[in-house]
Design a protein around this motif. Sequence first.
Motif, PDB file in Angstrom:
ATOM      1  N   LEU A  26       0.826  -1.210   0.000  1.00  0.00           N
ATOM      2  CA  LEU A  26       0.000   0.000   0.000  1.00  0.00           C
ATOM      3  C   LEU A  26       0.860   1.259   0.000  1.00  0.00           C
ATOM      4  CD1 LEU A  26      -2.774  -1.181   2.447  1.00  0.00           C
ATOM      5  CD2 LEU A  26      -3.123  -0.537   0.051  1.00  0.00           C
ATOM      6  N   ALA A  27       1.993   1.200   0.692  1.00  0.00           N
ATOM      7  CA  ALA A  27       2.910   2.350   0.679  1.00  0.00           C
ATOM      8  C   ALA A  27       3.445   2.596  -0.731  1.00  0.00           C
ATOM      9  CB  ALA A  27       4.063   2.112   1.650  1.00  0.00           C
ATOM     10  N   ASP A  60      -8.164  -0.573   7.480  1.00  0.00           N
ATOM     11  CA  ASP A  60      -7.251   0.046   8.450  1.00  0.00           C
ATOM     12  C   ASP A  60      -5.851   0.194   7.872  1.00  0.00           C
ATOM     13  OD1 ASP A  60      -9.256   0.256  10.343  1.00  0.00           O
ATOM     14  OD2 ASP A  60      -8.716  -1.605  11.373  1.00  0.00           O
ATOM     15  N   HIS A  61      -5.409  -0.813   7.118  1.00  0.00           N
ATOM     16  CA  HIS A  61      -4.086  -0.723   6.490  1.00  0.00           C
ATOM     17  C   HIS A  61      -4.029   0.438   5.490  1.00  0.00           C
ATOM     18  CE1 HIS A  61      -2.653  -4.158   8.510  1.00  0.00           C
ATOM     19  NE2 HIS A  61      -3.018  -5.099   7.665  1.00  0.00           N
ATOM     20  N   CYS A  62      -5.113   0.645   4.763  1.00  0.00           N
ATOM     21  CA  CYS A  62      -5.150   1.763   3.807  1.00  0.00           C
ATOM     22  C   CYS A  62      -5.013   3.097   4.532  1.00  0.00           C
ATOM     23  CB  CYS A  62      -6.453   1.730   3.013  1.00  0.00           C
ATOM     24  SG  CYS A  62      -6.569   0.401   1.789  1.00  0.00           S
ATOM     25  N   ALA A  63      -5.733   3.236   5.633  1.00  0.00           N
ATOM     26  CA  ALA A  63      -5.651   4.475   6.407  1.00  0.00           C
ATOM     27  C   ALA A  63      -4.245   4.665   6.977  1.00  0.00           C
ATOM     28  CB  ALA A  63      -6.692   4.465   7.514  1.00  0.00           C
ATOM     29  N   THR A  73      -6.884   8.555   2.390  1.00  0.00           N
ATOM     30  CA  THR A  73      -8.032   9.191   3.034  1.00  0.00           C
ATOM     31  C   THR A  73      -9.306   8.769   2.297  1.00  0.00           C
ATOM     32  OG1 THR A  73      -7.819  11.161   1.631  1.00  0.00           O
ATOM     33  CG2 THR A  73      -6.651  11.171   3.751  1.00  0.00           C
ATOM     34  N   GLU A  74     -10.442   9.219   2.832  1.00  0.00           N
ATOM     35  CA  GLU A  74     -11.746   8.885   2.251  1.00  0.00           C
ATOM     36  C   GLU A  74     -11.879   7.375   2.054  1.00  0.00           C
ATOM     37  OE1 GLU A  74     -11.864  11.178  -1.348  1.00  0.00           O
ATOM     38  OE2 GLU A  74     -12.277  13.047  -0.296  1.00  0.00           O
TER      39      GLU A  74
END
Length: 257
Positions: free
Chosen positions: A120-121, A178-181, A186-187
């Motif tokens: 994701l990073a 949660d990992h995305c946040a 965002t959103e």
Amino acid sequence: MLEGYAPGYGRDAVSMMSARTAAERATFAQPLFRPGMWVVDLGCGPGSITLGLAAESRVTGLDRDAGQVAMARDAARRAGRSTVDFVVASAYDLPFADGSVDAAFSHALFEHLAAPRDALAELHRVLKPGGRLALSTSDWSKARLRPKTANVDAALRGHHLLRRRAGGDPFAGRTIADHCASAGFTEVVSRARYREDMTYRGLAKYVESRLSEAVADPRFGRDRDQLASAARSALTWVRSGDGDFSQCWVEVTATRP
């Protein structure tokens, strides 16, 4: 990093992946795409979903398996999709410049990743400010099976163990938002969608086959007894008759600020 594609690339697994389409699997993502965008499909497999993404945009499919990428390129040639290309690449090292991609999509990948936050990073790095992310990943803890007997439970525990030993997380859908946040998106919006990915008996046969293969694989030596017991339970499941199965897919959309 211990990591592998747990379903493997046998005929049955490739057939299952090739049957997936954007119309079925990417419906939630399509409103994010606009003509002229550059869309990346991470973990594209044989490209059956990729070819249906963003018809008026440039689309790049990526997969770490060269055989899958070769199949995808052949499919694109047969379909005459000149705006779609495919690249062999790792989810942890995307071959794109910072802030260069308009939108990213991924289906059925993150449950197989040992380090989903690192992937994701990377997506956060390559997406433009305002770029959109859409991904779906399974959550086996919420899969619906009827009847769900003691043998079904035992077989699935063995199946989940194989997923973990391959470096993945069979319950990835529980944590993906949660990992995305945490990765800075965002959103973040998530929803669960159920699909009949295969028949109840088809799942039983698939699980039994994978467990039987694992029992004979020296890499799983320390788990052999548990896997052998699970394989016996799966064989009983195969012989028990029919039922219903639907998988839980967690679909997430998010924005790169």
